[in-house]
Design an enzyme around this catalytic site. Structure first.
Site, PDB file in Angstrom:
ATOM      1  N   LYS A  97       0.916  -1.693  -0.162  1.00 26.04           N
ATOM      2  CA  LYS A  97      -0.567   0.413  -0.110  1.00 26.04           C
ATOM      3  C   LYS A  97       0.755   1.608   0.268  1.00 26.04           C
ATOM      4  O   LYS A  97       1.991   0.935  -0.042  1.00 26.04           O
ATOM      5  CB  LYS A  97      -0.786   0.363   0.925  1.00 26.04           C
ATOM      6  CG  LYS A  97      -2.166   0.826   0.990  1.00 26.04           C
ATOM      7  CD  LYS A  97      -3.440  -0.105   0.301  1.00 26.04           C
ATOM      8  CE  LYS A  97      -4.321   0.767   0.153  1.00 26.04           C
ATOM      9  NZ  LYS A  97      -5.618  -0.012  -0.158  1.00 26.04           N
ATOM     10  N   GLY A 209     -22.474   4.961   2.748  1.00 28.92           N
ATOM     11  CA  GLY A 209     -21.339   5.635   1.654  1.00 28.92           C
ATOM     12  C   GLY A 209     -22.159   4.963   0.214  1.00 28.92           C
ATOM     13  O   GLY A 209     -22.516   4.173   0.002  1.00 28.92           O
ATOM     14  N   GLY A 211     -20.159   6.334  -2.563  1.00 25.27           N
ATOM     15  CA  GLY A 211     -19.545   6.762  -3.690  1.00 25.27           C
ATOM     16  C   GLY A 211     -19.222   5.474  -4.325  1.00 25.27           C
ATOM     17  O   GLY A 211     -20.551   4.820  -4.847  1.00 25.27           O
ATOM     18  N   ASN A 212     -18.140   4.816  -5.152  1.00 25.06           N
ATOM     19  CA  ASN A 212     -17.973   4.027  -6.470  1.00 25.06           C
ATOM     20  C   ASN A 212     -18.580   3.096  -5.745  1.00 25.06           C
ATOM     21  O   ASN A 212     -19.514   2.327  -5.761  1.00 25.06           O
ATOM     22  CB  ASN A 212     -16.614   4.080  -6.095  1.00 25.06           C
ATOM     23  CG  ASN A 212     -16.549   2.825  -7.552  1.00 25.06           C
ATOM     24  OD1 ASN A 212     -16.269   2.321  -6.748  1.00 25.06           O
ATOM     25  ND2 ASN A 212     -16.124   3.066  -8.750  1.00 25.06           N
ATOM     26  N   GLY A 214     -20.403   1.426  -2.289  1.00 30.58           N
ATOM     27  CA  GLY A 214     -21.646   1.791  -1.767  1.00 30.58           C
ATOM     28  C   GLY A 214     -22.481   1.580  -3.416  1.00 30.58           C
ATOM     29  O   GLY A 214     -23.910   1.309  -3.321  1.00 30.58           O
ATOM     30  N   TYR A 215     -22.237   2.651  -3.611  1.00 30.57           N
ATOM     31  CA  TYR A 215     -23.210   2.741  -4.507  1.00 30.57           C
ATOM     32  C   TYR A 215     -23.428   1.691  -5.720  1.00 30.57           C
ATOM     33  O   TYR A 215     -24.689   1.262  -6.160  1.00 30.57           O
ATOM     34  CB  TYR A 215     -22.670   3.913  -5.717  1.00 30.57           C
ATOM     35  CG  TYR A 215     -23.362   4.596  -6.951  1.00 30.57           C
ATOM     36  CD1 TYR A 215     -24.977   4.601  -7.326  1.00 30.57           C
ATOM     37  CD2 TYR A 215     -23.517   3.843  -8.352  1.00 30.57           C
ATOM     38  CE1 TYR A 215     -25.550   4.516  -8.094  1.00 30.57           C
ATOM     39  CE2 TYR A 215     -24.033   3.822 -10.125  1.00 30.57           C
ATOM     40  CZ  TYR A 215     -25.408   4.890  -9.576  1.00 30.57           C
ATOM     41  OH  TYR A 215     -26.191   4.220 -10.725  1.00 30.57           O
TER      42      TYR A 215
HETATM   43  P1  NAD Z   1     -15.362   6.911  -2.329  1.00 28.79           P
HETATM   44  O1  NAD Z   1     -15.052   8.018  -2.135  1.00 28.79           O
HETATM   45  O2  NAD Z   1     -16.397   7.140  -3.942  1.00 28.79           O
HETATM   46  O3  NAD Z   1     -16.821   6.589  -1.201  1.00 28.79           O
HETATM   47  C1  NAD Z   1     -17.006   7.763  -0.215  1.00 28.79           C
HETATM   48  C2  NAD Z   1     -18.181   7.606   0.430  1.00 28.79           C
HETATM   49  O4  NAD Z   1     -18.649   7.522   1.770  1.00 28.79           O
HETATM   50  C3  NAD Z   1     -18.978   9.197  -0.017  1.00 28.79           C
HETATM   51  O5  NAD Z   1     -20.613   8.660  -0.549  1.00 28.79           O
HETATM   52  C4  NAD Z   1     -19.231   9.587   0.816  1.00 28.79           C
HETATM   53  O6  NAD Z   1     -20.142  10.644   0.967  1.00 28.79           O
HETATM   54  C5  NAD Z   1     -18.942   8.716   2.139  1.00 28.79           C
HETATM   55  N1  NAD Z   1     -18.722   9.111   3.336  1.00 28.79           N
HETATM   56  C6  NAD Z   1     -17.723   9.435   3.853  1.00 28.79           C
HETATM   57  N2  NAD Z   1     -17.530  10.025   5.134  1.00 28.79           N
HETATM   58  C7  NAD Z   1     -18.980   9.480   5.702  1.00 28.79           C
HETATM   59  C8  NAD Z   1     -19.211   9.557   6.670  1.00 28.79           C
HETATM   60  N3  NAD Z   1     -18.893   9.363   7.442  1.00 28.79           N
HETATM   61  N4  NAD Z   1     -20.707   9.020   7.066  1.00 28.79           N
HETATM   62  C9  NAD Z   1     -21.221   7.970   5.585  1.00 28.79           C
HETATM   63  N5  NAD Z   1     -21.278   8.280   4.767  1.00 28.79           N
HETATM   64  C10 NAD Z   1     -20.020   8.752   4.522  1.00 28.79           C
HETATM   65  O7  NAD Z   1     -14.941   5.941  -1.844  1.00 28.79           O
HETATM   66  P2  NAD Z   1     -14.415   4.163  -2.436  1.00 28.79           P
HETATM   67  O8  NAD Z   1     -14.085   4.232  -3.303  1.00 28.79           O
HETATM   68  O9  NAD Z   1     -16.500   3.877  -2.658  1.00 28.79           O
HETATM   69  O10 NAD Z   1     -14.285   3.602  -0.457  1.00 28.79           O
HETATM   70  C11 NAD Z   1     -14.644   3.365   0.044  1.00 28.79           C
HETATM   71  C12 NAD Z   1     -14.222   2.306   1.175  1.00 28.79           C
HETATM   72  O11 NAD Z   1     -13.529   0.593  -0.249  1.00 28.79           O
HETATM   73  C13 NAD Z   1     -13.142   2.635   1.325  1.00 28.79           C
HETATM   74  O12 NAD Z   1     -12.838   1.918   2.805  1.00 28.79           O
HETATM   75  C14 NAD Z   1     -12.394   2.008   0.273  1.00 28.79           C
HETATM   76  O13 NAD Z   1     -10.201   1.432   0.725  1.00 28.79           O
HETATM   77  C15 NAD Z   1     -13.057   0.209  -0.100  1.00 28.79           C
HETATM   78  N6  NAD Z   1     -12.245  -0.284  -0.749  1.00 28.79           N
HETATM   79  C16 NAD Z   1     -12.700   0.151  -2.183  1.00 28.79           C
HETATM   80  C17 NAD Z   1     -12.571  -0.361  -2.957  1.00 28.79           C
HETATM   81  C18 NAD Z   1     -12.428   0.244  -4.997  1.00 28.79           C
HETATM   82  O14 NAD Z   1     -12.735  -0.205  -6.186  1.00 28.79           O
HETATM   83  N7  NAD Z   1     -13.225   1.498  -4.215  1.00 28.79           N
HETATM   84  C19 NAD Z   1     -11.892  -1.459  -3.288  1.00 28.79           C
HETATM   85  C20 NAD Z   1     -11.730  -2.027  -1.871  1.00 28.79           C
HETATM   86  C21 NAD Z   1     -12.680  -1.320  -1.030  1.00 28.79           C
END
Ligand code: NAD
Length: 412
Positions: A97, A209, A211-212, A214-215
């Site tokens: 990382k 959440g 974002g990518n 959760g959506y």
């Molecule tokens: P992102 O930045 O696209 O989305 C994050 C989301 O979390 C946003 O909707 C934001 O509004 C929300 N958020 C932030 N603070 C918050 C709070 N206090 N309460 C509620 N919602 C809150 O990030 P992502 O890529 O969706 O990643 C989310 C998680 O998944 C992280 O822990 C990341 O490490 C993990 N993850 C991501 C991937 C990937 O492919 N993107 C892969 C494995 C793990």
């Protein structure tokens, strides 16, 4: 609150109740190699790290995060979790990382590009498609991977698309990478519902959440017939027991910047969506959101950890006592790194797959991994006083695979 590295060590320590781990191997597993420097960009210096945890099963693999909260402890923990994640889904990578302590939101595109290139110059000798393969993480994206790849290729003097994953399609990215993590989580949901004896139409879900990750998770679940009863972003949460339309909420969020104020849904705090009455709750935003102080409020039958590290070890024990099944992050969100692996394979082949082929292969990997963890969970006996849950089962499986590779390599 404990730091993520302490949590990661506690989780590994727990495995020792089930697996004999040779002292020398245990020492290696608890001592990642950390490269650290200060990057000078536009007159300011930024602390940067790359942690390489283990490469017994294949090249190191892990994202690069640009965030003010980055610490050495966090980067080390995330690199260890990557080792286990790759082992759980059986892909031939180890764990790494990277991170830079910076808030890039105020940056111009030019400064962001300079920072990305400076990071590559710092780590150029330690990365490569058969050495260590970075990817996007929090606040980094395909454009940043494109700049980083360009810098890397300039410095080494040859094309090497497989050195970075999460690239734009035009530079060798894989179709399906954007939705891969949510899609992988959806396949996990389908298997979980089966083992719990639930049905799609009667299963209610709350997702924190949007974002990518959760959506895509919420959208795919919603389209398949699951009832999404609560959603939250950083500004707040909404609850509707009749069910929410994920696309409708997303459209409202695009217009207003938040899920708040959507239709007749009840407004709640972001954290409160984790404690609503739902069959399954899905933390998909941040780490350490289910802790000792709120774990008791969780009312769901199961948790699917789509974020990295959302449940602390103390909360894990509480959920276990309450007989709430928690699908660990190293399994639930492994769809992202799995499609990153597919991207790397396609880059090295020089031959690219259709989207359907990517998802078919992803589903096969996720189903197989779920099955392996589930069987381990069901079969192993619990030593007195130890927490035995799906996380411990996934860890036992992953650590066993990593140790086997280390032992086969010998110790000379
Ligand atoms: P992102 O930045 O696209 O989305 C994050 C989301 O979390 C946003 O909707 C934001 O509004 C929300 N958020 C932030 N603070 C918050 C709070 N206090 N309460 C509620 N919602 C809150 O990030 P992502 O890529 O969706 O990643 C989310 C998680 O998944 C992280 O822990 C990341 O490490 C993990 N993850 C991501 C991937 C990937 O492919 N993107 C892969 C494995 C793990």
């Amino acid at each position: 609150m404990s730091d993520p590295w302490s949590d990661a060590l506690v989780q590994l320590e727990a495995v020792r109740a089930y697996l004999q781990i040779d002292e020398d191997i245990f020492k290696q597993l608890t001592h990642p190699t950390v490269y650290a420097t200060e990057l000078a960009v536009a007159g300011t210096r930024y602390q940067a790290y790359r942690s390489q945890h283990n490469n017994a099963r294949g090249p190191y693999k892990g994202g690069i995060r640009f965030h003010p909260g980055v610490t050495e402890a966090e980067v080390k923990a995330l690199s260890m979790w990557m080792t286990w994640k790759c082992a759980v889904v059986g892909i031939p990578f180890g764990g790494a990382k990277g991170g830079v302590v910076v808030d890039p939101h105020t940056f111009s595109g030019e400064t962001l590009q300079q920072l990305s290139r400076a990071y590559v110059s710092f780590i150029v000798d330690q990365i490569g498609e058969q050495r260590d393969i970075p990817a996007p993480d929090v606040n980094t994206n395909g454009q940043i991977m494109a700049w980083m790849l360009d810098q890397y290729e300039k410095e080494v003097g040859y094309q090497s698309p497989g050195t970075f994953t999460g690239k734009p399609i035009a530079l060798g990215g894989s179709l399906g990478r954007e939705e891969a993590t949510g899609m992988g989580g959806f396949y996990v949901l389908e298997r979980l519902v089966e083992v719990l004896g639930l049905t799609r139409n009667q299963t209610t879900i709350a997702v924190q959440g949007l974002g990518n990750v959760g959506y895509w998770f919420a959208k795919l679940a919603n389209e398949a017939g699951y009832k999404i009863v609560a959603l939250a972003d950083s500004a707040g949460g909404i609850v509707d027991t009749k069910g929410l339309s994920v696309e409708g909420v997303m459209e409202h969020k695009r217009k207003t910047g938040s899920v708040k104020g959507y239709g007749s849904a009840k407004a709640v705090e972001s954290q409160a969506v984790l404690a609503v009455e739902a069959d399954i709750v899905v933390p998909a935003a941040l780490e350490q959101v289910i802790r000792e102080d709120n774990a008791d409020s969780i009312r769901a039958q199961a948790v699917i950890e789509m974020a990295n590290g959302p449940v602390t070890p103390a909360a894990d024990a509480i959920l276990n006592q309450k007989e709430i099944l928690s699908v660990p992050d190293i399994l639930a969100n492994a769809g992202g790194v799995t499609v990153s692996y597919f991207e790397w394979v396609q880059n090295r082949y020089g031959y690219y797959w259709q989207r359907e082929e990517v998802f078919e292969k992803l589903q096969a990997r996720m189903d197989e991994a779920f099955e392996a963890v589930w069987q381990t969970y069901k079969e192993k006996k619990q030593p007195k006083g130890e927490v035995w849950n799906m996380r411990t089962a996934a860890y036992v499986l992953a650590v066993e695979r990593v140790i086997q590779a280390m032992q086969l390599r010998g110790s000379a």
